[in-house]
Design a protein around this motif. Structure first.
Motif, short mmCIF file in Angstrom:
data_model
loop_
_atom_site.label_atom_id
_atom_site.label_comp_id
_atom_site.label_asym_id
_atom_site.label_seq_id
_atom_site.Cartn_x
_atom_site.Cartn_y
_atom_site.Cartn_z
N ASP A 16 0.81 -1.22 0.12
CA ASP A 16 -0.08 0.05 0.09
C ASP A 16 0.83 1.29 -0.07
OD1 ASP A 16 -2.65 -1.56 2.09
OD2 ASP A 16 -2.39 -1.30 0.00
N GLY A 17 2.11 1.23 -0.54
CA GLY A 17 2.83 2.30 -0.62
C GLY A 17 3.50 2.38 0.23
N PHE A 18 3.60 1.95 1.66
CA PHE A 18 4.48 2.19 2.64
C PHE A 18 5.10 0.88 2.92
CE2 PHE A 18 3.29 6.42 3.88
CZ PHE A 18 2.19 6.61 3.39
N GLY A 19 6.27 1.01 3.87
CA GLY A 19 7.03 -0.01 4.12
C GLY A 19 8.03 0.36 5.19
N LYS A 20 8.97 -0.66 5.25
CA LYS A 20 10.01 -0.30 6.73
C LYS A 20 11.30 -0.91 5.96
CE LYS A 20 9.55 -2.05 10.49
NZ LYS A 20 8.97 -2.46 11.91
N VAL A 21 12.39 -0.18 6.35
CA VAL A 21 13.63 -0.75 5.87
C VAL A 21 14.54 -0.79 7.11
CG1 VAL A 21 14.59 1.55 4.97
CG2 VAL A 21 15.37 -0.55 4.07
N LYS A 22 15.40 -1.60 7.35
CA LYS A 22 16.68 -1.62 8.21
C LYS A 22 17.86 -0.77 7.83
CE LYS A 22 18.47 -4.66 11.78
NZ LYS A 22 19.42 -3.97 12.30
N VAL A 23 18.16 0.25 8.44
CA VAL A 23 19.16 0.95 8.05
C VAL A 23 20.13 0.86 9.19
CG1 VAL A 23 19.93 3.33 7.63
CG2 VAL A 23 17.64 2.58 6.64
N ASP A 24 21.49 0.61 8.85
CA ASP A 24 22.25 0.22 9.99
C ASP A 24 21.76 -0.32 11.12
OD1 ASP A 24 23.75 3.43 9.07
OD2 ASP A 24 24.10 1.64 8.17
N ASP A 25 21.41 0.17 12.15
CA ASP A 25 21.08 -0.43 13.41
C ASP A 25 19.61 0.17 13.79
OD1 ASP A 25 22.39 1.70 16.10
OD2 ASP A 25 21.29 2.04 14.28
N THR A 26 18.81 0.74 12.89
CA THR A 26 17.45 1.36 13.24
C THR A 26 16.66 1.27 11.89
OG1 THR A 26 16.18 2.88 14.14
CG2 THR A 26 18.22 3.53 12.40
N PHE A 27 15.30 1.32 12.28
CA PHE A 27 14.31 1.38 11.08
C PHE A 27 13.86 2.55 10.56
CE2 PHE A 27 13.97 -3.15 11.18
CZ PHE A 27 14.27 -3.61 12.43
N TRP A 28 13.65 2.88 9.20
CA TRP A 28 12.93 3.82 8.65
C TRP A 28 11.81 3.43 7.96
CZ3 TRP A 28 14.69 9.33 8.93
CH2 TRP A 28 15.93 9.38 9.84
N LYS A 29 10.79 4.47 7.88
CA LYS A 29 9.58 4.20 7.05
C LYS A 29 9.94 4.49 5.60
CE LYS A 29 4.76 4.57 8.19
NZ LYS A 29 3.93 5.42 8.77
N ILE A 30 9.51 3.82 4.69
CA ILE A 30 9.74 4.44 3.37
C ILE A 30 8.38 4.18 2.65
CG2 ILE A 30 12.00 3.46 2.92
CD1 ILE A 30 11.04 1.19 1.78
N GLN A 31 8.47 5.24 1.46
CA GLN A 31 7.09 4.98 0.94
C GLN A 31 7.59 5.26 -0.55
OE1 GLN A 31 5.50 9.39 0.42
NE2 GLN A 31 3.55 8.65 0.27
N GLY A 32 6.80 4.46 -1.27
CA GLY A 32 7.18 4.16 -2.63
C GLY A 32 6.16 3.28 -3.40
N ASP A 33 6.67 2.78 -4.48
CA ASP A 33 5.53 1.79 -5.31
C ASP A 33 5.78 0.64 -4.63
OD1 ASP A 33 6.90 3.21 -8.30
OD2 ASP A 33 5.00 3.99 -7.38
N ASP A 34 4.43 -0.10 -4.82
CA ASP A 34 4.67 -1.53 -4.12
C ASP A 34 5.65 -2.38 -4.75
OD1 ASP A 34 1.04 -2.08 -3.20
OD2 ASP A 34 2.50 -0.59 -2.79
N CYS A 35 6.41 -3.01 -4.14
CA CYS A 35 7.45 -4.20 -4.67
C CYS A 35 7.67 -5.18 -3.50
CB CYS A 35 8.30 -3.39 -4.97
SG CYS A 35 9.23 -2.47 -3.88
#
Lengths: 157, 320
Positions: free
Chosen positions: A108-127
């Motif tokens: 639905d356009g939102f996801g989460k990515v692990k960056v180094d030692d923490t998590f950031w929310k991401i927005q983009g096309d579904d994949c």
């Protein structure tokens, strides 16, 4: 006191100018510098036109103080200060251009990515998970991502 | 020089100029960002460096620290799912991403984040057993991080790390855990001891069994040999007897008498010369002795009598 004021001459203004610059150097804040410049210029004007009394130089000084601030700002805009680290203290900006491999799919356009030692929310096309994405922008803690080009192309970063 | 209104005006203008300069020039330090409000409304954010704002109309709203900061979550008493009371404290790292949001969307940012983390710690830890809690800090940290980060997003804040520092169970629980550990170790120690003893006993018994077997075999062998020996002995005696009887059958019965008489007389001699003073009355048939003696004289006569005669007829005489 008025008598003393009428004796203000060129040198007094120069003294004032230098004194203001000294104060500027020692104290925090950037306000005396401009007044120092203004005082120096006023002194020079007084040198050119000695008989002006004391009110007019004072007003010239006042006007010049404000003018010098404006002029200084314009001048600084023309030549912005260089810095080694333009994204200092801009936490999100430091990640723009980085490529990540998704651990979880974007739904639905939102996801989460692990960056180094923490998590950031991401927005983009579904994949799906495992896709490589590159960060293009940051918007208040939300990374905007697009699919990354092939690895060879990403080297040009 | 008189003090005209113009003079006063001049002075006042100077003061105004100073005020303008002071109010209009803003130098923002690295690590901070200032928000600018125009008539109370936020207009823009000043990044680090020198800026000029319209002096009277604009004013600095908030000075926001944009560096990553640490918050100490104070000690909390929480009750776990299995009703154990633990004292927990933690540490939280966050950074403001958007100065405007952090200044205006939330009142007293640090307090808000602290309270948020405290309540979330209770939620997360209150749903776990104490053993899980003590062994899964990683998991707890991740859960807390995701919840707190989500919650602080609208405030323009990024929470980068949440860590639980100390988990202190009450004193008696700690003692109980220590005892449990000790009992575990002791159990293992005594099991190993018993195993060792069992092995030792088994080996000993085996050894003894082998010894007995070997002994019995030795005895069996000995018995066989003894039996054989006796067999041989009996055989030998039988053969001897046979030989003797053969000899007797072939020869003179008087020869037997010689031997019997010899033994008889030897026995008498030993009785007579015995040191003890017993008197043994033996029925002694003198006639037999005399008969034996007579037999001997007979033999002697035969032997000596044949010296000048047919000695070749009895070659065995000469042999005696």
């Amino acid at each position: 006191m008025i008598e003393t004021l009428s004796e203000i001459s060129f040198w007094h203004w120069m003294i004032l100018a230098v004194a203001l610059v000294i104060v500027e150097a020692l104290l925090p804040g950037v306000i005396f510098m401009w007044m120092g410049i203004a005082a120096a210029v006023t002194g020079l004007i007084l040198l050119a036109f000695p008989d002006m009394g004391w009110e007019i130089p004072l007003q010239i000084f006042a006007g010049l103080s404000v003018a010098s601030v404006v002029a200084g700002r314009l001048w600084l805009h023309q030549r912005p200060t260089e810095t080694d680290d333009p994204t200092l203290n801009r936490r999100g900006q430091q990640y723009v251009g980085r490529v990540f491999t998704l651990g979880e799919p974007i739904v639905d356009g939102f996801g989460k990515v692990k960056v180094d030692d923490t998590f950031w929310k991401i927005q983009g096309d579904d994949c799906a998970a495992g896709t490589r994405v590159v960060v293009t922008d940051i918007d208040n803690g939300l990374f905007r991502v697009v699919k990354a080009p092939a690895a060879a192309e990403a080297q040009k970063h | 020089m008189e003090v005209t209104d113009f003079s006063i005006f001049a002075i006042v203008v100077l003061v105004l100029a100073i005020v303008i300069v002071v109010l209009g020039v803003k130098a923002v330090n690295q690590g901070m960002e200032y928000t600018v409000e125009r008539f109370g409304r936020y207009t823009r954010t000043l990044r680090p460096g020198l800026h000029l704002i319209v002096p009277i109309v604009d004013r600095i709203g908030a000075r926001v620290n944009m560096m990553e900061r640490v918050l100490d979550v104070p000690s909390q008493e929480i009750i776990t799912k299995d009703n154990a009371t633990l004292t927990v404290d933690g540490v939280l790292f966050f950074q403001v991403l958007d100065a405007a949001k952090a200044s205006y969307e939330v009142n007293n940012l640090e307090q808000a984040i602290l309270n948020l983390s405290v309540t979330n710690i209770r939620t997360v830890m209150g749903s776990m057993d104490m053993d899980d809690l003590l062994s899964q800090r990683d998991h707890i940290n991740t859960r807390l991080l995701s919840v707190i980060d989500e919650a602080t997003n609208p405030w323009g804040v990024k929470v980068t790390r949440v860590e639980i520092k100390d988990i202190t169970p009450p004193r008696d629980l700690v003692d109980a855990m220590a005892r449990q550990m000790k009992a575990e170790r002791e159990k293992r120690a005594s099991i190993l001891e018993a195993e060792g003893e069992r092995q030792a006993q088994i080996l000993k018994a085996e050894g003894e069994k082998q010894g007995a077997i070997l002994e019995a075999e030795g005895r069996r062998e000995a018995a066989y040999r003894d039996a054989e020996a006796r067999e041989r002995e009996a055989e030998a005696e039988a053969r001897a007897t046979a030989m003797v009887s053969e000899a007797i059958a072939k020869g003179n019965v008087q020869a037997i008498n010689y031997f019997v008489a010899q033994k008889y007389v030897a026995a008498l001699q030993s009785i007579a010369s015995a040191p003890n003073q017993k008197v043994i009355l033996m029925p002694l048939e003198a006639s037999s002795v005399i008969g034996a003696i007579a037999g001997i004289t007979e033999i002697a006569r035969e032997a000596f009598g044949k010296d000048d005669g047919a000695s070749a007829a009895r070659p065995w005489d000469k042999r005696e």
